[in-house]
Design a protein around this motif. Structure first.
Motif, mmCIF file in Angstrom:
data_model
loop_
_atom_site.group_PDB
_atom_site.id
_atom_site.type_symbol
_atom_site.label_atom_id
_atom_site.label_comp_id
_atom_site.label_asym_id
_atom_site.label_seq_id
_atom_site.Cartn_x
_atom_site.Cartn_y
_atom_site.Cartn_z
ATOM 1 N N ILE A 56 -44.184 4.450 -15.322
ATOM 2 C CA ILE A 56 -43.171 3.465 -15.179
ATOM 3 C C ILE A 56 -42.401 3.502 -16.625
ATOM 4 C CG2 ILE A 56 -43.013 0.948 -15.074
ATOM 5 C CD1 ILE A 56 -43.971 2.282 -12.575
ATOM 6 N N ILE B 100 -36.605 -1.764 -10.539
ATOM 7 C CA ILE B 100 -37.707 -2.454 -10.806
ATOM 8 C C ILE B 100 -37.632 -3.875 -10.844
ATOM 9 C CG2 ILE B 100 -39.702 -2.554 -12.474
ATOM 10 C CD1 ILE B 100 -38.984 -0.094 -13.600
ATOM 11 N N LYS C 83 -37.745 2.462 -2.280
ATOM 12 C CA LYS C 83 -38.792 3.062 -3.077
ATOM 13 C C LYS C 83 -38.791 2.369 -4.573
ATOM 14 C CE LYS C 83 -39.300 7.390 -0.449
ATOM 15 N NZ LYS C 83 -39.112 8.743 -0.592
ATOM 16 N N THR D 34 -39.905 -0.388 -7.302
ATOM 17 C CA THR D 34 -41.030 -0.942 -7.850
ATOM 18 C C THR D 34 -41.304 -2.451 -8.037
ATOM 19 O OG1 THR D 34 -41.568 1.363 -8.900
ATOM 20 C CG2 THR D 34 -42.655 -0.456 -9.752
ATOM 21 N N ILE E 81 -43.560 -5.228 -9.950
ATOM 22 C CA ILE E 81 -44.769 -5.191 -10.890
ATOM 23 C C ILE E 81 -45.032 -6.671 -11.309
ATOM 24 C CG2 ILE E 81 -45.815 -4.777 -13.455
ATOM 25 C CD1 ILE E 81 -43.454 -2.394 -13.400
ATOM 26 N N ARG F 120 -49.960 0.777 -5.791
ATOM 27 C CA ARG F 120 -50.037 2.052 -6.621
ATOM 28 C C ARG F 120 -51.221 1.858 -7.889
ATOM 29 N NH1 ARG F 120 -45.691 5.480 -5.293
ATOM 30 N NH2 ARG F 120 -47.196 6.891 -6.444
ATOM 31 N N ILE G 106 -49.122 -2.755 -9.763
ATOM 32 C CA ILE G 106 -47.986 -2.022 -9.519
ATOM 33 C C ILE G 106 -47.715 -1.779 -8.152
ATOM 34 C CG2 ILE G 106 -46.858 0.269 -10.246
ATOM 35 C CD1 ILE G 106 -48.410 0.260 -12.812
ATOM 36 N N ARG H 229 -45.350 -0.238 -4.602
ATOM 37 C CA ARG H 229 -43.834 0.526 -4.548
ATOM 38 C C ARG H 229 -43.449 0.177 -2.949
ATOM 39 N NH1 ARG H 229 -42.952 5.218 -6.569
ATOM 40 N NH2 ARG H 229 -43.499 4.404 -8.272
#
Length: 260
Positions: free
Chosen positions: A33, A104, A130, A132, A134, A194, A255, A257
């Motif tokens: 990341i 993100i 795609k 991310t 968090i 992930r 995490i 995705r």
């Protein structure tokens, strides 16, 4: 679910919520990341503790927070600490950010306050393909004498007892503090898990720093001001004077995705 107005404790929140482990950012980098040059949205950004750490990694970041009082504290800390991070009023369910613009999205200490199904749809809307997500939670553990005494005192003032915050209170099972329901919701909503891991760390507090940290938590923020002051005064009177207090903490990181 009862919503807590953290704006009532904005001053103590700003001063005491910097207790993010120094290892957090390195732990994310170890998991590929990278924030440098990425567009990031920090949702439920509070007074900006996480946004500043991410900005230091050279991300283009924006903080979204519903509380005007916490936003004002974040903007003040921008000036004091020489940051230029934009902070905007919004919610996880309606950020008012552009579609498909963010690499993100981060959420720290806030997912349990969201309308989760709506928040998932909003995260999908603002993330790139795609992208991310968090989700981070951190806080002190109840396995030290100081924390045990603190919780014993607070129990006298919080009606119904010291239940977990937000939607955590209704969960029958949790893994590292995360309700098990969340994982199914994320998967159903199009997010693939992930990684999921824990960081243990310790934070040292002077006595009054600890009292201020306690004031910023949801149990105290949900009390009326007179009752909150009584509880804090009782803490000052009954907690020992030996300093510093070494308080064990843990930070749990998930995490995800976007795969849809």
């Amino acid at each position: 679910m009862k919503q807590i107005d953290f704006g009532q404790v904005a001053n103590s929140y700003a001063r005491s919520r910097e207790d993010i482990p120094v290892t957090l950012m390195d732990s994310l980098q170890l998991r590929n990341i990278f924030f440098d040059g990425k567009k990031v949205a920090d949702i439920g950004s509070g007074t900006g503790a996480l946004t500043r750490k991410i900005a230091m990694r050279k991300a283009e970041i924006v903080g979204i927070e519903p509380s005007v009082e916490l936003l004002n504290q974040a903007k003040t800390l921008n000036q004091i600490k020489n940051f230029t991070i934009p902070y905007w009023q919004g919610t996880a369910e309606a950020t008012d950010l552009e579609d498909s613009k963010y690499d993100i999205v981060t959420v720290m200490r806030a997912w349990h306050w969201f309308d989760r199904s709506k928040a998932i749809q909003e995260m999908k809307r603002i993330l790139k393909a795609k992208g991310t997500l968090i989700v981070i939670d951190s806080g002190f553990l109840a396995d030290s004498a100081i924390v045990e005494k603190t919780l014993e005192i607070l129990t006298e003032y919080v009606d119904g007892g010291l239940k977990p915050a937000g939607s955590k209170a209704t969960s029958k099972q949790r893994i590292n503090g995360f309700p098990v329901e969340w994982f199914g919701e994320w998967q159903y909503g199009g997010f693939e898990l992930r990684d999921f891991y824990k960081l243990n760390y310790s934070v040292s507090f002077a006595k009054m720093e600890w009292v201020e940290r306690v004031e910023s938590i949801s149990w105290l923020a949900g009390l009326s001001e007179p009752v909150r002051k009584q509880a804090l005064q009782k803490l000052v009177e009954l907690l020992p004077d030996q300093e510093p207090f070494a308080i064990p903490h843990e930070c749990n990181v998930c995490i995800l995705r976007l795969v849809e």
